[in-house]
Design a protein around this motif. Structure first.
Motif, short mmCIF file in Angstrom:
data_model
loop_
_atom_site.label_atom_id
_atom_site.label_comp_id
_atom_site.label_asym_id
_atom_site.label_seq_id
_atom_site.Cartn_x
_atom_site.Cartn_y
_atom_site.Cartn_z
N ALA A 56 0.83 -1.21 0.00
CA ALA A 56 0.00 0.00 0.00
C ALA A 56 0.86 1.26 0.00
O ALA A 56 0.63 2.19 -0.79
N LEU A 57 1.87 1.28 0.86
CA LEU A 57 2.72 2.47 0.95
C LEU A 57 3.55 2.65 -0.32
O LEU A 57 3.75 3.78 -0.79
N GLY A 58 4.00 1.57 -0.90
CA GLY A 58 4.73 1.66 -2.16
C GLY A 58 3.86 2.20 -3.27
O GLY A 58 4.30 3.02 -4.09
N VAL A 63 2.13 6.74 -6.99
CA VAL A 63 1.05 7.43 -7.72
C VAL A 63 0.82 8.86 -7.24
O VAL A 63 0.18 9.65 -7.93
N ASP A 64 1.32 9.20 -6.04
CA ASP A 64 1.07 10.54 -5.50
C ASP A 64 2.31 11.04 -4.76
O ASP A 64 2.44 10.85 -3.55
N PRO A 65 3.22 11.69 -5.48
CA PRO A 65 4.46 12.18 -4.85
C PRO A 65 4.20 13.12 -3.68
O PRO A 65 5.04 13.23 -2.78
N TYR A 236 -5.77 1.44 -2.40
CA TYR A 236 -5.28 1.58 -1.03
C TYR A 236 -5.69 2.92 -0.43
O TYR A 236 -4.89 3.60 0.22
N ARG A 237 -6.94 3.30 -0.62
CA ARG A 237 -7.38 4.60 -0.12
C ARG A 237 -7.47 4.65 1.40
O ARG A 237 -7.42 5.73 2.00
#
Length: 255
Positions: A56-58, A63-65, A236-237
């Motif tokens: 999830a963290l990866g 996708v969102d820097p 992974y919201r």
């Protein structure tokens, strides 16, 4: 009797066809392929499953820097709740609209009244009178919510095993039938009890404020805007929402 009389009598007697039974030496079919089967939903791996939180963290970093620095500056979330669904939902009702300290005090007295966490069961809670609950600080309205939750368990509408096996949308529809449990409570239950990975609590003000800060928006986004802004976080919201709470907390500490 003459032939004419015989013919006349025959016309008056109705003819009934005989039913012919056809015997078969073939045994009854044992083919079970035509029998209806219960199809269980395919659920995603929970965030407490080995390696799933790392995935999830990866994904969020990729996708969102803008969220990457939050992940790097905070300890990862711990999804380790072991409470039964009934216990978690009961606790959720008791904590509603109360300061954390006051809610914790009432919850501790509630556990004592039931006989401990292991005794927070539908039949035990159902037997508690409104007067008993009022004496430990539970309002009449919340007492009715607890009794409604217990009633739905005792009637079989809800069971812990069924809840664990249901998909998110079905749970949202079913659990909101309980008095006092709305979409926000269900979202918290999905994230922190069942550790479902892709839950976006669009009605949570903290998450909405976090998204506002993350994207530098002039105003808090509406729930409909949240879906679009957080779309890259799928699937992974839940983890993304957790970091929005941390973002708001960190800004509050430094303000």
């Amino acid at each position: 009797m003459s032939a004419a009389a015989t013919s006349s009598t025959a016309k008056k007697i109705p003819f009934r066809s005989r039913k012919v039974r056809i015997s078969s030496s073939e045994p009854p079919s044992t083919d079970t392929s035509k029998k209806p089967r219960l199809v269980l939903p395919i659920l995603p791996r929970s965030l407490s499953a080995p390696g799933e939180l790392d995935s999830a963290l990866g994904h969020l970093r990729a996708v969102d820097p803008t969220i990457a620095h939050l992940i790097n500056s905070h300890d990862p979330p711990a999804f380790d709740n072991s409470a039964t669904p009934f216990l978690f939902l009961s606790r959720s009702i008791l904590y509603q609209q109360l300061a954390t300290k006051a809610a914790a005090s009432i919850y501790a007295r509630f556990l004592s009244l039931c006989g401990g966490e292991d005794s927070v069961l539908p039949e035990i809670v159902s037997a508690l009178t409104p007067q008993q609950l009022r004496e430990i600080g539970v309002s009449a309205r919340k007492a009715s919510y607890l009794h409604d939750l217990s009633s739905k368990y005792l009637s079989g509408v809800l069971t812990d095993p069924a809840i664990v096996a249901m998909d998110d949308e079905s749970l949202l529809s079913l659990l909101t039938l309980v008095k006092g449990i709305g979409p926000w409570s269900v979202h918290m239950f999905l994230i922190f009890s069942l550790h479902r990975p892709d839950v976006l609590p669009v009605g949570d003000l903290g998450v909405r404020k976090g998204v506002q800060m993350l994207h530098g928006l002039k105003k808090v986004p509406e729930p409909s805007e949240m879906e679009e802004l957080c779309e890259p976080w799928r699937p992974y919201r839940s983890a993304g929402a957790w970091y929005m709470w941390r973002l708001v907390e960190s800004k509050g500490k430094h303000s």
